[in-house]
Write a protein that holds these residues in place. Structure first.
Motif, PDB file in Angstrom:
ATOM      1  N   SER A   1       7.615  -3.313  -9.731  1.00  0.00           N
ATOM      2  CA  SER A   1       8.067  -2.372 -10.753  1.00  0.00           C
ATOM      3  C   SER A   1       8.903  -3.089 -11.811  1.00  0.00           C
ATOM      4  O   SER A   1       9.609  -4.056 -11.529  1.00  0.00           O
ATOM      5  CB  SER A   1       8.906  -1.270 -10.098  1.00  0.00           C
ATOM      6  OG  SER A   1       9.563  -0.494 -11.058  1.00  0.00           O
ATOM      7  N   ASN A   2       8.844  -2.577 -13.027  1.00  0.00           N
ATOM      8  CA  ASN A   2       9.688  -3.098 -14.106  1.00  0.00           C
ATOM      9  C   ASN A   2      11.060  -2.443 -14.120  1.00  0.00           C
ATOM     10  O   ASN A   2      11.927  -2.817 -14.909  1.00  0.00           O
ATOM     11  CB  ASN A   2       9.009  -2.876 -15.460  1.00  0.00           C
ATOM     12  CG  ASN A   2       7.760  -3.721 -15.621  1.00  0.00           C
ATOM     13  OD1 ASN A   2       7.726  -4.864 -15.161  1.00  0.00           O
ATOM     14  ND2 ASN A   2       6.733  -3.172 -16.260  1.00  0.00           N
ATOM     15  N   SER A   3      11.251  -1.458 -13.250  1.00  0.00           N
ATOM     16  CA  SER A   3      12.509  -0.720 -13.208  1.00  0.00           C
ATOM     17  C   SER A   3      13.476  -1.357 -12.212  1.00  0.00           C
ATOM     18  O   SER A   3      13.053  -1.961 -11.219  1.00  0.00           O
ATOM     19  CB  SER A   3      12.250   0.731 -12.808  1.00  0.00           C
ATOM     20  OG  SER A   3      13.462   1.412 -12.566  1.00  0.00           O
TER      21      SER A   3
ATOM     22  N   ASP B   1      10.300  -1.437  -5.190  1.00  0.00           N
ATOM     23  CA  ASP B   1       9.030  -2.126  -5.414  1.00  0.00           C
ATOM     24  C   ASP B   1       9.272  -3.309  -6.342  1.00  0.00           C
ATOM     25  O   ASP B   1       9.689  -3.133  -7.497  1.00  0.00           O
ATOM     26  CB  ASP B   1       7.996  -1.185  -6.017  1.00  0.00           C
ATOM     27  CG  ASP B   1       6.588  -1.767  -6.010  1.00  0.00           C
ATOM     28  OD1 ASP B   1       6.452  -2.987  -5.799  1.00  0.00           O
ATOM     29  OD2 ASP B   1       5.631  -0.994  -6.216  1.00  0.00           O
TER      30      ASP B   1
ATOM     31  N   GLU C   1      12.861   3.238  -5.879  1.00  0.00           N
ATOM     32  CA  GLU C   1      11.659   4.064  -5.986  1.00  0.00           C
ATOM     33  C   GLU C   1      11.877   5.414  -5.312  1.00  0.00           C
ATOM     34  O   GLU C   1      11.472   6.458  -5.832  1.00  0.00           O
ATOM     35  CB  GLU C   1      10.475   3.345  -5.345  1.00  0.00           C
ATOM     36  CG  GLU C   1       9.173   4.112  -5.396  1.00  0.00           C
ATOM     37  CD  GLU C   1       8.040   3.344  -4.753  1.00  0.00           C
ATOM     38  OE1 GLU C   1       7.603   3.741  -3.649  1.00  0.00           O
ATOM     39  OE2 GLU C   1       7.603   2.337  -5.354  1.00  0.00           O
TER      40      GLU C   1
ATOM     41  N   THR D   1       4.662  -5.808  -1.952  1.00  0.00           N
ATOM     42  CA  THR D   1       5.847  -5.863  -2.813  1.00  0.00           C
ATOM     43  C   THR D   1       6.809  -4.698  -2.581  1.00  0.00           C
ATOM     44  O   THR D   1       7.900  -4.683  -3.142  1.00  0.00           O
ATOM     45  CB  THR D   1       5.420  -5.853  -4.293  1.00  0.00           C
ATOM     46  OG1 THR D   1       4.699  -4.635  -4.582  1.00  0.00           O
ATOM     47  CG2 THR D   1       4.549  -7.049  -4.622  1.00  0.00           C
ATOM     48  N   ARG D   2       6.406  -3.726  -1.768  1.00  0.00           N
ATOM     49  CA  ARG D   2       7.267  -2.567  -1.501  1.00  0.00           C
ATOM     50  C   ARG D   2       8.120  -2.857  -0.268  1.00  0.00           C
ATOM     51  O   ARG D   2       7.607  -3.247   0.784  1.00  0.00           O
ATOM     52  CB  ARG D   2       6.447  -1.300  -1.304  1.00  0.00           C
ATOM     53  CG  ARG D   2       5.677  -0.902  -2.549  1.00  0.00           C
ATOM     54  CD  ARG D   2       4.834   0.339  -2.350  1.00  0.00           C
ATOM     55  NE  ARG D   2       5.636   1.561  -2.417  1.00  0.00           N
ATOM     56  CZ  ARG D   2       5.731   2.451  -1.451  1.00  0.00           C
ATOM     57  NH1 ARG D   2       5.109   2.250  -0.298  1.00  0.00           N
ATOM     58  NH2 ARG D   2       6.449   3.535  -1.608  1.00  0.00           N
TER      59      ARG D   2
END
Length: 497
Positions: A336-338, A333, A342, A293-294
């Motif tokens: 991530s929820n952000s 990512d 990253e 996912t990155r």
């Protein structure tokens, strides 16, 4: 009588050439490896006629494609106009009919609504056809051996967007061409369409979505699983065009976005994920790849605008120090929820642009990259003027695994054009091959084609192919192996648009 403006875009090394050429067996200093078989294609803007208005930017010249054919230790050259609609209409009229760069409001009434593209930005071979590209219009098909223009293509009539990128990517595993078009529903629209085109040249997928704001979408990244779009605020609008301003201008108040588009079948615009970073500048992409996912996205990043011809929308003067770009890795990512990046990691201390890789590793984790570098520590004696306004005086090699930079300086009275990687063989290790790059000999108004050992560029060129003429500054180009050219020459049907 043709009279070009006495301005930087039309004088010195930028003086229009306006010629076509065939030169067999170019003079060579050093040795061209006899096993090297293929063609290096590149394209340059070169105005067929003086501009319709008082002046113009160099990016608005008509496309001319150069083919350097390598075979049996020799190199020959072919140089041809791309016969776009614009070129043909103006040829017939004997003068410029289309006005300012990407501003149809300045065109002659006789050409209103016609395709304005110049096919002057990139040239790449796919599915047996050579494609000459400009991002504001469809691709133009050319014969890869003769450089005869066939015509615009909509890939079997299936392409519904109005535009096609100048920076498509070829997936090395599938052979698919991954591409997009922005302003896809018309000038200054936020609409963008993602394309997948088969190795046979058939458009097999379109995905439409909207950008956060309209801007110059010059390049993008591709990974095994995603297409990755960086949205940088070189913005435009109809209001700017109506005022006669340059199509694009840089807005320091807007953030940067990174859009991640799944390449999986069935994905929709709702599946796109957007990440955000503070204001900065980035244009070309060296490579991108994902680890699960990155997603890693490598691009030369600058603090401020790199394009003085697209000035600050708030009136700030161009700042050459803030325009210095360093190869930087953006990582996001999807787990991530952000919506923030990253990280942003600098990968090289060299100041450079026009990044290239071994294209067999496009979209994959890679080790080697090359780019044009501005080395301000070297002496400069620009007797003929800079060909681009940026003094790209050095070729750089980035070894990401070793964390090392290598470089080669072209000298005080020369500059370089974009490099291109040629593999030594189809199955040679990454980076094992050659780099080709044109050298602008500014003091004598001539051009050389330089050939390097790709992993030892610091030793200088192994061959200098000497042209008895001057080519204008070029933008982008690519290599095609000899077997592709032979297959195109031996096909039973004519090359079709």
């Amino acid at each position: 009588m043709a009279n070009f403006p006495e301005t930087p875009a039309f004088t010195g090394f930028n003086k229009p050439g306006r010629f076509e050429a065939d030169i067999l067996d170019l003079e060579v200093e050093g040795e061209v490896p006899p096993h090297l078989d293929g063609a290096f294609y590149r394209v340059q803007p070169d105005p067929q006629f003086p501009p319709r208005l008082d002046d113009d930017i160099a990016f608005n010249g008509d496309g001319q494609v150069t083919m350097f054919r390598f075979k049996d230790g020799k190199v020959s050259m072919k140089h041809r106009w791309v016969h776009t609609d614009k070129w043909k209409l103006e040829r017939e009229a004997g003068k410029a009919l289309f006005g300012a760069y990407r501003n149809p409001l300045t065109d002659d009434e006789s050409v209103k609504g016609r395709i304005r593209g110049t096919a002057n930005t990139n040239v790449i071979m796919h599915a047996g056809r050579l494609l000459a590209l400009k991002e504001d219009s469809p691709a133009v098909v050319m014969d890869p051996n003769t450089l005869e223009t066939v015509g615009y293509t909509k890939f079997g009539g299936r392409m519904t967007g109005e535009t096609f990128t100048a920076h498509p990517k070829i997936d090395p595993e599938t052979g698919d061409m991954i591409a997009f078009g922005y302003a896809a529903k018309g000038i200054c629209t936020r609409d963008i369409v993602y394309y997948e085109i088969s190795p046979e040249g058939e458009l097999k997928r379109e995905l439409w979505f909207e950008l956060p704001y309209y801007c110059m979408m010059h390049d993008f990244g591709m990974t095994r699983d995603y297409a990755v779009f960086h949205v940088v605020p070189s913005i435009g609008s109809l209001e700017r065009l109506e005022k006669g301003l340059p199509h694009f201008g840089f807005d320091t108040t807007l953030p940067v976005y990174l859009g991640v588009v799944p390449r999986r079948e069935g994905a929709t615009a709702e599946d796109i994920r957007w990440f955000k970073a503070p204001n900065l500048f980035a244009s070309h992409v060296m490579n991108a790849y994902n680890e699960g996912t990155r997603i890693h996205f490598d691009t030369p990043e600058a603090e401020g605008n790199m394009f003085p011809f697209f000035p600050d929308v708030h009136g700030a003067p161009f700042d050459p120090m803030k325009a210095q770009s360093h190869l930087t890795r953006w990582t996001v990512d999807l787990a991530s929820n952000s919506d923030e990046f990253e990280s942003r990691e600098r990968l090289s201390e060299m100041v450079g642009e026009f990044p290239r890789i071994d294209d067999r590793y496009a979209g994959r984790k890679y080790r080697h990259g090359w780019m044009l570098v501005v080395d301000m520590s070297k002496p400069v004696d620009l007797k003929g003027g800079s060909s681009t306004g940026l003094l790209m005086n050095t070729l750089g090699h980035v070894d990401l695994e070793a964390g090392e930079d290598k470089s080669w300086w072209v000298g005080p009275t020369s500059s370089l054009q974009e490099p291109c990687f040629i593999p030594r063989s189809a199955d040679s290790p990454e980076g094992d091959g050659y780099i080709v790059a044109l050298a602008n000999r500014l003091d004598v108004a001539l051009t050389d084609l330089l050939l390097f050992d790709a992993l030892a560029i610091e030793k200088g060129p192994i061959a200098t192919i000497k042209l008895p003429l001057r080519l204008r500054f070029g933008l982008h180009g690519n290599w095609a192996p000899g077997e592709w050219l032979e297959a195109a020459a031996n096909r039973s049907e004519p090359i079709a648009a």
